[in-house]
Design a protein around this motif. Sequence first.
Motif, PDB file in Angstrom:
ATOM      1  N   PHE A 190     -14.557   5.461  43.693  1.00  0.00           N
ATOM      2  CA  PHE A 190     -13.542   4.338  43.720  1.00  0.00           C
ATOM      3  C   PHE A 190     -12.357   4.189  43.094  1.00  0.00           C
ATOM      4  O   PHE A 190     -12.180   4.895  41.924  1.00  0.00           O
ATOM      5  N   THR A 246     -20.469   8.298  42.477  1.00  0.00           N
ATOM      6  CA  THR A 246     -19.796   7.191  43.316  1.00  0.00           C
ATOM      7  C   THR A 246     -18.213   7.308  42.815  1.00  0.00           C
ATOM      8  O   THR A 246     -17.961   7.574  41.541  1.00  0.00           O
ATOM      9  N   ARG A 261     -20.498  10.067  37.775  1.00  0.00           N
ATOM     10  CA  ARG A 261     -21.700  11.322  38.000  1.00  0.00           C
ATOM     11  C   ARG A 261     -22.745  10.949  37.015  1.00  0.00           C
ATOM     12  O   ARG A 261     -22.388  10.830  35.746  1.00  0.00           O
ATOM     13  N   ALA A 270     -21.229   1.405  37.659  1.00  0.00           N
ATOM     14  CA  ALA A 270     -19.828   1.801  38.001  1.00  0.00           C
ATOM     15  C   ALA A 270     -19.211   0.584  38.435  1.00  0.00           C
ATOM     16  O   ALA A 270     -17.792   0.768  38.204  1.00  0.00           O
ATOM     17  N   ARG A 271     -19.732  -0.611  38.980  1.00  0.00           N
ATOM     18  CA  ARG A 271     -19.000  -1.545  39.237  1.00  0.00           C
ATOM     19  C   ARG A 271     -18.556  -2.373  37.962  1.00  0.00           C
ATOM     20  O   ARG A 271     -17.441  -3.086  38.179  1.00  0.00           O
ATOM     21  N   THR A 279     -26.597   3.687  38.883  1.00  0.00           N
ATOM     22  CA  THR A 279     -25.309   4.209  38.708  1.00  0.00           C
ATOM     23  C   THR A 279     -24.268   3.290  39.310  1.00  0.00           C
ATOM     24  O   THR A 279     -23.166   3.041  38.802  1.00  0.00           O
ATOM     25  N   ALA A 280     -24.623   2.918  40.546  1.00  0.00           N
ATOM     26  CA  ALA A 280     -23.809   1.718  41.089  1.00  0.00           C
ATOM     27  C   ALA A 280     -23.419   0.688  40.447  1.00  0.00           C
ATOM     28  O   ALA A 280     -22.382   0.102  40.624  1.00  0.00           O
ATOM     29  N   ALA A 324     -26.574  11.229  41.146  1.00  0.00           N
ATOM     30  CA  ALA A 324     -26.027  10.012  41.753  1.00  0.00           C
ATOM     31  C   ALA A 324     -24.264   9.971  41.233  1.00  0.00           C
ATOM     32  O   ALA A 324     -24.014  10.222  40.321  1.00  0.00           O
ATOM     33  N   GLU A 361     -29.480   6.158  41.992  1.00  0.00           N
ATOM     34  CA  GLU A 361     -28.396   5.825  42.561  1.00  0.00           C
ATOM     35  C   GLU A 361     -28.048   4.356  42.385  1.00  0.00           C
ATOM     36  O   GLU A 361     -26.853   4.005  42.180  1.00  0.00           O
ATOM     37  N   THR A 362     -29.129   3.493  42.496  1.00  0.00           N
ATOM     38  CA  THR A 362     -28.850   1.860  42.196  1.00  0.00           C
ATOM     39  C   THR A 362     -28.338   1.607  40.820  1.00  0.00           C
ATOM     40  O   THR A 362     -27.268   0.993  40.812  1.00  0.00           O
TER      41      THR A 362
END
Length: 224
Positions: A207, A205, A167, A69-70, A65-66, A203, A62-63
């Motif tokens: 946005f 996210t 994803r 994704a940013r 991926t975040a 994971a 998850e970390t």
Amino acid sequence: MTTINQVSIRTKRPHRRMLKFFARCEDGATAVEFSFIAVPFFALIFAIFELAFIFFGTQMLETATADAAREILTGNQQKKDKEKKPDGTDKTPAEKFAAFKKSVCDPAPAGDSSMLSYLFDCNKIKYDISVFTGFNVGDDAMTAPTNFATFSGTYNPGCPGDTVVVRVMYPWNTSVINWPISALKTLTMNFSNMGDGTRLLMAVTAFRNEPYDARNAPPGCPTS
């Protein structure tokens, strides 16, 4: 004078005393009792470790991926995709996708690789970067593709203002469940949720892209 009967009685008494001794003896009782609970006890211990690794792996996924994704959210990834290769040609869609994968999990040599590659096999990670209409993505974003084994992934970072869902999925090998002794499998919690005995770690996210410079947007996006 000792009779034959008295001799017979005396020879039998040591055996009776020995039998009474074994009946009263409790040496080794603890070892015998522990042997009854040893298998389920160690199965529980291994299951606890397995569950801890699953939580740890999910958090790492998850970390990563975040963070990746940013880069899409801010338009930095799209800007990198627009950059020319050393020979002056444009990057192919496959090369753009490969660069994003590398930002999540970099299978580089030790010392240069990402933290995720120490725990994951980067080649087994599946990626799905798609554009949705609004934030009503439904349950599809939380379910694995039906053709997961052959799913090659999608890469669409979207235009400025688009709603993007990233994803990242990984088939985690549940080592406790895959014990060679099949009878022991019933003594552990079944952590697998895939047909091949692995557990899918995912994971997700969602946005909305920032209004980044339209000149860096992918082909097909509005230029103004």
